[in-house]
Motif scaffolding. Structure first.
Motif, short mmCIF file in Angstrom:
data_model
loop_
_atom_site.label_atom_id
_atom_site.label_comp_id
_atom_site.label_asym_id
_atom_site.label_seq_id
_atom_site.Cartn_x
_atom_site.Cartn_y
_atom_site.Cartn_z
N HIS A 171 114.99 73.16 -89.20
CA HIS A 171 114.05 72.42 -88.36
C HIS A 171 114.45 70.96 -88.19
O HIS A 171 113.59 70.09 -88.04
CB HIS A 171 112.61 72.53 -88.89
N TRP A 172 115.77 70.72 -88.18
CA TRP A 172 116.25 69.39 -87.83
C TRP A 172 116.23 69.26 -86.31
O TRP A 172 116.49 70.23 -85.59
CB TRP A 172 117.68 69.17 -88.32
N SER A 173 115.98 68.06 -85.83
CA SER A 173 116.03 67.83 -84.39
C SER A 173 117.49 67.68 -83.97
O SER A 173 118.36 67.36 -84.81
CB SER A 173 115.26 66.57 -84.03
N PRO A 174 117.82 67.90 -82.69
CA PRO A 174 119.20 67.69 -82.23
C PRO A 174 119.72 66.29 -82.52
O PRO A 174 120.90 66.12 -82.83
CB PRO A 174 119.10 67.95 -80.72
N ILE A 177 120.72 66.21 -86.16
CA ILE A 177 121.96 66.96 -86.36
C ILE A 177 123.16 66.14 -85.93
O ILE A 177 124.19 66.08 -86.63
CB ILE A 177 121.91 68.29 -85.59
N ALA A 178 123.05 65.50 -84.75
CA ALA A 178 124.17 64.70 -84.24
C ALA A 178 124.51 63.55 -85.20
O ALA A 178 125.69 63.27 -85.46
CB ALA A 178 123.82 64.15 -82.85
N ARG A 179 123.50 62.89 -85.74
CA ARG A 179 123.74 61.78 -86.68
C ARG A 179 124.33 62.30 -87.99
O ARG A 179 125.21 61.68 -88.58
CB ARG A 179 122.44 61.03 -86.93
N ARG A 180 123.83 63.44 -88.45
CA ARG A 180 124.31 63.98 -89.72
C ARG A 180 125.76 64.44 -89.62
O ARG A 180 126.53 64.36 -90.59
CB ARG A 180 123.42 65.15 -90.16
N LEU A 181 126.17 64.93 -88.46
CA LEU A 181 127.55 65.33 -88.26
C LEU A 181 128.50 64.16 -88.48
O LEU A 181 129.55 64.30 -89.12
CB LEU A 181 127.73 65.91 -86.85
N ARG A 182 128.14 63.01 -87.97
CA ARG A 182 128.98 61.82 -88.15
C ARG A 182 128.98 61.36 -89.61
O ARG A 182 129.96 60.78 -90.09
CB ARG A 182 128.50 60.70 -87.23
N PHE A 183 127.86 61.60 -90.30
CA PHE A 183 127.76 61.22 -91.71
C PHE A 183 128.60 62.15 -92.58
O PHE A 183 129.31 61.71 -93.49
CB PHE A 183 126.30 61.25 -92.16
N ILE A 198 124.06 68.93 -77.72
CA ILE A 198 123.33 69.95 -78.49
C ILE A 198 122.18 70.51 -77.66
O ILE A 198 121.95 71.73 -77.63
CB ILE A 198 122.82 69.35 -79.81
N TYR A 199 121.45 69.64 -76.98
CA TYR A 199 120.34 70.12 -76.14
C TYR A 199 120.85 71.06 -75.06
O TYR A 199 120.24 72.10 -74.78
CB TYR A 199 119.61 68.94 -75.51
N GLN A 200 121.95 70.71 -74.40
CA GLN A 200 122.47 71.57 -73.35
C GLN A 200 122.88 72.92 -73.90
O GLN A 200 122.65 73.95 -73.27
CB GLN A 200 123.66 70.88 -72.67
#
Length: 411
Positions: A171-174, A177-183, A198-200
């Motif tokens: 239940h992470w928001s897109p 997720i995008a920020r965590r990928l960079r982390f 991710i939304y697309q």
């Protein structure tokens, strides 16, 4: 001798001719021609070309397999590219100035670009084998990157897809997720995507059972994108822009000046037939439109022009209608009759109160649920005459026809 001809060649059957046309379409696309040009070249619509590319099922349950298209490494040079991209001339200049020892900022000032644009261009397109920035090679690589369609990054990289799916499962928001990928992957650019990507991927892939999973994973519960347009920023539903009732002159509002009309349709059984109604605001004079061949935009605009063209110009100041599709050709009405056409706000029937009241009175003669297509124009004129000869309280016991005749005589 065959009777099916394409590109000067006759074929024995239609299927052979269609196959040749489809093969030619594939060749044109592979040669760098865009979809619209290729479809026009072989004489088919853009929609048919899309069916050939994607293998969609068309009407009649006839499934078509998708065509295999191998895109050219260099796009058609005649295709217009946005000026925000560097041109071949720009790249030749960059190569010359780099060899002359110019600085990045000096080159950027010469081209009117930002220094980061020039730095990124040189870094991305320098030939690793020679160590030189080669303009023609750089331009070819740039054009190749612009080629479409491309498979989405989320689909190509399975590990990225799995990471995003697991994030949605938590239940992470897109955006999270995008920020965590960079982390988690600071040095792996292949695992970096923006929130919009991710939304697309979610909205495009959300079909069948996956749609239910996505609805559960996203906090909003939506599987389709919601428009961000403000309610006040309405988009016209017609090709010609609508002029809203708020711009109608004040003289029409207080009914002091005749010639301002309200219009609508009264519908028959199952909305298959209709009669048009036109009511003049100051006199309550009624005109009924005979629509025996249908109530689409073409027939409605023709009936309005024919009937209102019989009136003096001074009694054709404006027409107010709702936003029904039957008035999509309102520009023709306005031009032919030299009369302004205004549209009501959505779900606001009170803005045509005179017309709504008249339509209610007409149900005495045309009850709901009956077919209205069988009435002749003579019968409609007779009903309109009955309505126009009724004395009205708002007219001090005079009838609409009496007031209208006075106005016509004065005009």
């Amino acid at each position: 001798m065959g009777k099916w001809v394409f590109d000067g060649v006759e074929y024995a059957t239609r299927n052979e001719m269609c196959k040749a046309r489809r093969d030619r379409y594939v060749e044109l696309i592979a040669g760098g021609m865009n979809y619209t040009q290729a479809a026009r070249a072989v004489g088919v619509s853009k929609r048919t070309g899309k069916v050939w590319r994607n293998g969609r099922t068309r009407a009649g349950r006839r499934a078509l397999p998708s065509v295999v298209i191998r895109y050219a490494p260099v796009m058609d040079e005649s295709k217009t590219i946005s000026p925000r991209f560097l041109s071949l001339t720009d790249r030749i200049g960059i190569a010359d100035w780099v060899r002359l020892g110019w600085s990045i900022r000096g080159i950027a000032r010469r081209l009117g670009r930002s220094a980061s644009t020039i730095s990124r261009e040189i870094t991305r397109n320098t030939n690793p084998d020679t160590g030189w920035y080669e303009p023609y090679r750089a331009h070819r690589l740039s054009r190749k990157r612009l080629a479409r369609p491309k498979r989405a990054k989320v689909i190509v990289d399975h590990s990225l897809f799995v990471y995003i799916r697991e994030g949605l499962g938590r239940h992470w928001s897109p955006e999270q997720i995008a920020r965590r990928l960079r982390f988690d992957f600071p040095d792996n650019g292949d695992m970096h995507v923006c929130t919009e990507t991710i939304y697309q991927a979610i909205y495009v892939q959300a079909k069948g059972e996956l749609k239910k999973d996505v609805a559960k994973a996203l906090r909003s519960g939506r599987t389709k994108r919601r428009s961000h347009a403000k309610g006040s920023e309405r988009v016209s539903r017609f090709r010609e822009p609508m002029v809203m009732i708020s711009e109608r002159p004040a003289e029409a509002e207080d009914r002091a000046v005749p010639g301002h009309w309200e219009g609508d349709l009264i519908m028959g059984a199952n909305n298959r037939s209709a009669i048009g109604t036109l009511v003049e605001r100051s006199t309550r004079f009624l005109i009924l439109l005979h629509l025996p061949d249908g109530h689409d935009a073409e027939h409605v605009q023709r009936a309005i022009i024919d009937r209102m063209g019989e009136l003096p110009a001074v009694l054709r100041r404006s027409l107010t209608w709702d936003q029904g599709s039957e008035l999509a050709l309102h520009k023709r009405i306005s031009t032919s009759l030299d009369m302004d056409v205004f549209f009501c706000d959505p779900h606001s029937p009170w803005q045509r109160g005179t017309n709504e009241n008249t339509n209610g009175l007409l149900r005495q003669y045309f009850p709901k649920g009956i077919d209205l297509g069988g009435y002749s124009r003579a019968y409609l004129d007779m009903i309109a005459a009955k309505m126009n000869n009724r004395p009205r309280k708002t007219l001090d016991a005079r009838s609409p026809i009496e007031v209208m005749l006075d106005l016509i005589e004065a005009a």
